[in-house]
Scaffold this motif. Structure first.
Motif, mmCIF file in Angstrom:
data_model
loop_
_atom_site.group_PDB
_atom_site.id
_atom_site.type_symbol
_atom_site.label_atom_id
_atom_site.label_comp_id
_atom_site.label_asym_id
_atom_site.label_seq_id
_atom_site.Cartn_x
_atom_site.Cartn_y
_atom_site.Cartn_z
ATOM 1 N N UNK A 1 0.862 -1.191 0.000
ATOM 2 C CA UNK A 1 0.000 0.000 0.000
ATOM 3 C C UNK A 1 0.894 1.235 0.000
ATOM 4 N N UNK A 2 1.094 1.800 -1.192
ATOM 5 C CA UNK A 2 1.951 2.977 -1.319
ATOM 6 C C UNK A 2 1.047 4.196 -1.422
ATOM 7 N N UNK A 3 1.094 5.048 -0.427
ATOM 8 C CA UNK A 3 0.261 6.251 -0.462
ATOM 9 C C UNK A 3 0.879 7.263 -1.420
ATOM 10 N N UNK A 4 0.022 7.815 -2.296
ATOM 11 C CA UNK A 4 0.501 8.787 -3.282
ATOM 12 C C UNK A 4 -0.095 10.159 -2.989
ATOM 13 N N UNK A 5 0.687 11.198 -3.279
ATOM 14 C CA UNK A 5 0.199 12.584 -3.153
ATOM 15 C C UNK A 5 0.419 13.303 -4.488
ATOM 16 N N UNK A 6 -0.268 14.431 -4.667
ATOM 17 C CA UNK A 6 -0.186 15.181 -5.924
ATOM 18 C C UNK A 6 1.208 15.742 -6.162
ATOM 19 N N UNK A 7 1.684 15.633 -7.391
ATOM 20 C CA UNK A 7 2.851 16.393 -7.828
ATOM 21 C C UNK A 7 2.396 17.772 -8.293
#
Ligand code: CTP
Ligand code: CA
Length: 223
Positions: free
Chosen positions: A125-131
């Motif tokens: 589970x890799x949490x992603x955030x906005x670039x």
């Protein structure tokens, strides 16, 4: 001699180009990326240089040589790409945002290699955030610069590209179809140009021919 002014529709103009994918680290050996060979951006850099421009190419990781005469700045992540673009954008007359920027990045990249088993919780589970959106961020302060964006689409190519033209504040969008048999990694490209003036299809051709046509269309928009 590189110091002498060269002839062409972009003689005396400064041009910024972004190219290639970005790579967003999960840990020191793994990353999230986008599919992009960089060929279109490098072809644009060659075409702009051949048209007489002083060219800065900010490039994500690609397996391509620096084009003759072009200043190449190599970066990995979207945040690095945005920082590397700020000064050349300030100084440019014309910018082409051709990079396939990863829309999201891992929120908390690990400082050490994650191991199967022991680190499964982190790997599964890799949490992603906005670039940051590099084009939209820089276009917001574009003044009289001409800004060209790209849209690689599998569906509703023209409608999606026109929405991007408006949403991102670009002057011109070069849209291409990237479904089965599309442009990725190939040397050919079918491109539609969209601006406030309308929509036109470029003749099907090599990425070099298409790049030269995009450069001419953008040069026509310069004051
Ligand atoms: N772009 C950018 N920075 C980003 C995302 C996109 O500079 N973080 C630029 C690309 O270089 C391209 C244009 O914006 O010129 C359109 O990129 P695209 O990925 O097609 O559009 P998005 O707005 O990210 O929308 P989506 O991926 O959902 O189609
Ligand atoms: Ca995107």
């Amino acid at each position: 001699c590189a110091q002498l002014p060269r002839a062409g529709v972009l003689a005396g103009r400064r041009v910024l180009i972004t190219a290639g994918p970005t790579a967003e680290p999960i840990d020191p050996v793994r990353y999230v990326t986008n599919r992009s060979s960089g060929k279109m951006g490098y072809a644009l850099a060659r075409a702009a240089w051949q048209a007489g421009a002083d060219v800065t190419l900010v490039s994500g990781p690609v397996a391509l040589d620096a084009p003759t005469g072009v200043r190449v700045v190599r970066v990995r992540t979207a945040e690095e790409m945005l920082q590397a673009c700020r000064q050349p954008f300030d100084e440019c007359d014309l910018a082409f945002f051709c990079a396939a920027v990863a829309d999201k990045r891992p929120a908390a990249p690990a400082g050490r290699k994650l191991k199967k088993g022991a680190d499964d919780a982190a790997l599964e589970r890799i949490e992603l955030v906005d670039n940051p959106d590099i084009l939209a961020t820089l276009a917001a302060g574009k003044g009289s610069r001409v800004v060209v964006g790209f849209a690689a689409e599998t569906d509703d190519v023209v409608d999606n590209a026109r929405a991007k033209l408006e949403r991102k504040g670009a002057d011109l969008i070069a849209a291409n179809y990237v479904g089965a048999g599309g442009a990725f990694g190939s040397d050919e490209n079918l491109v539609v140009l969209l601006s406030a003036q309308g929509t036109s299809e470029l003749p099907y051709g090599s990425k070099d021919d298409v790049a030269a046509a995009i450069v001419r269309a953008a040069a026509d928009m310069l004051g």
